[in-house]
Design an enzyme around this catalytic site. Sequence first.
Site, PDB file in Angstrom:
ATOM      1  N   GLY A   1       0.798  -1.214   0.000  1.00  0.00           N
ATOM      2  CA  GLY A   1       0.000   0.000   0.000  1.00  0.00           C
ATOM      3  C   GLY A   1       0.832   1.266   0.000  1.00  0.00           C
ATOM      4  O   GLY A   1       2.062   1.232   0.114  1.00  0.00           O
TER       5      GLY A   1
ATOM      6  N   THR B   1       1.191   3.670   2.150  1.00  0.00           N
ATOM      7  CA  THR B   1       1.825   4.121   3.387  1.00  0.00           C
ATOM      8  C   THR B   1       3.106   3.348   3.682  1.00  0.00           C
ATOM      9  O   THR B   1       3.991   3.833   4.397  1.00  0.00           O
ATOM     10  CB  THR B   1       0.847   3.968   4.571  1.00  0.00           C
ATOM     11  OG1 THR B   1      -0.426   4.486   4.203  1.00  0.00           O
ATOM     12  CG2 THR B   1       1.336   4.721   5.788  1.00  0.00           C
TER      13      THR B   1
ATOM     14  N   ASP C   1       1.428  -3.082   8.141  1.00  0.00           N
ATOM     15  CA  ASP C   1       0.754  -3.092   6.846  1.00  0.00           C
ATOM     16  C   ASP C   1      -0.193  -1.908   6.744  1.00  0.00           C
ATOM     17  O   ASP C   1      -0.565  -1.296   7.760  1.00  0.00           O
ATOM     18  CB  ASP C   1      -0.024  -4.399   6.698  1.00  0.00           C
ATOM     19  CG  ASP C   1      -0.222  -4.814   5.253  1.00  0.00           C
ATOM     20  OD1 ASP C   1      -0.038  -3.965   4.351  1.00  0.00           O
ATOM     21  OD2 ASP C   1      -0.568  -5.991   5.025  1.00  0.00           O
ATOM     22  N   GLY C   2      -0.569  -1.579   5.546  1.00  0.00           N
ATOM     23  CA  GLY C   2      -1.577  -0.552   5.313  1.00  0.00           C
ATOM     24  C   GLY C   2      -2.973  -1.145   5.386  1.00  0.00           C
ATOM     25  O   GLY C   2      -3.161  -2.326   5.698  1.00  0.00           O
TER      26      GLY C   2
ATOM     27  N   LYS D   1      -8.799  -5.087   3.431  1.00  0.00           N
ATOM     28  CA  LYS D   1      -7.575  -5.051   2.650  1.00  0.00           C
ATOM     29  C   LYS D   1      -7.827  -5.788   1.346  1.00  0.00           C
ATOM     30  O   LYS D   1      -8.739  -6.597   1.265  1.00  0.00           O
ATOM     31  CB  LYS D   1      -6.412  -5.678   3.415  1.00  0.00           C
ATOM     32  CG  LYS D   1      -6.019  -4.867   4.658  1.00  0.00           C
ATOM     33  CD  LYS D   1      -4.856  -5.486   5.413  1.00  0.00           C
ATOM     34  CE  LYS D   1      -3.632  -5.655   4.568  1.00  0.00           C
ATOM     35  NZ  LYS D   1      -3.174  -4.382   3.960  1.00  0.00           N
TER      36      LYS D   1
ATOM     37  N   GLY E   1      -7.425  -3.919  -1.833  1.00  0.00           N
ATOM     38  CA  GLY E   1      -7.551  -2.983  -2.934  1.00  0.00           C
ATOM     39  C   GLY E   1      -6.427  -3.146  -3.948  1.00  0.00           C
ATOM     40  O   GLY E   1      -6.597  -2.865  -5.140  1.00  0.00           O
TER      41      GLY E   1
ATOM     42  N   GLU F   1      -1.007 -10.952   2.548  1.00  0.00           N
ATOM     43  CA  GLU F   1      -1.081 -10.023   3.671  1.00  0.00           C
ATOM     44  C   GLU F   1      -1.671 -10.707   4.906  1.00  0.00           C
ATOM     45  O   GLU F   1      -1.192 -10.507   6.024  1.00  0.00           O
ATOM     46  CB  GLU F   1      -1.920  -8.805   3.285  1.00  0.00           C
ATOM     47  CG  GLU F   1      -1.226  -7.877   2.304  1.00  0.00           C
ATOM     48  CD  GLU F   1      -2.144  -6.805   1.747  1.00  0.00           C
ATOM     49  OE1 GLU F   1      -1.634  -5.807   1.226  1.00  0.00           O
ATOM     50  OE2 GLU F   1      -3.381  -6.976   1.814  1.00  0.00           O
TER      51      GLU F   1
END
Length: 285
Positions: free
Chosen positions: A66, A68, A121-122, A134, A136, A143
């Site tokens: 992601g 971030t 994680d984002g 999660k 996307g 993940e």
Amino acid sequence: MPLPHVGEVLTTPVPRPVSMPGPTEPTTPLTMSKLSPIEQSKRLAAYIAVDKHIFPEHKIIGIGSGSTVPYVVERIVQQGKELNKDRVFIPTGFQSKELIISSNLNLGDVDQFPTIDVTIDGADEVDLELNCIKGGGACHLREKVLAEAAKTFILVADYRKNVEYLGTAFTPGVPIEVVPFAYAKVLQNLHHVLGSRTAALRMAKAKAGPVVSDNGNFIIDAPFSREEMMNPYSVMARIKMLTGVVEVGLFCHMAQAAYFGNQDGSVTVKRMEGSQVVEEHITAP
């Protein structure tokens, strides 16, 4: 050796999931003033999350996916070569693998290290109970493996991902990874059995055909009503029972804390204390 404050000029290369400077190319120092407010908020949340949860004794670290996550890696690199030389970093997908390699960190795999000290994680959205959506970026299978393998699972995002109920801002629906052979049957079940009438195969933007995950599978996006998303664990369980489903992008009862960067330069922290989620605000130094 103390870490630099968030606002200080960085002289180390900044990892990005795009082309990186070669070994003979100069790197340009990056300051907070060169980032948009959204990017500043993401960076601030990532820095504080790393400072609060990645300690010298942590040797196996999961790196998520992601927008971030590059700032997470940036902050880890700032902890220094001496601290990082004995660490192994496990990626959740192609993006995080490239970040690890381009930052000269040690790359590992969950096959070698099935127990991870910390995974950061984002998230596409995080609700009041630290459940999150999660997927996307179509990485949610790996993940979730790294989240479950971690002794501590931490989320980082900006304030737009901080919601009351999942599905509020992230409207495409629940990401579902399915084996290609079964996608039509899974769609039929989502439409007529689980009530997600507009569930659809995710189509690629720059190629003809569907999105294909790193695992060679298809992705379905399945919207559900607000009432149903008030109990995301139930939605996740029902979807996982469908034959052909590999993994569901709902992460329930997994995260210990979530860090959200705000536009005003503060960070909202939500963390589990016992069975309750408590919230605090941290102002940047």
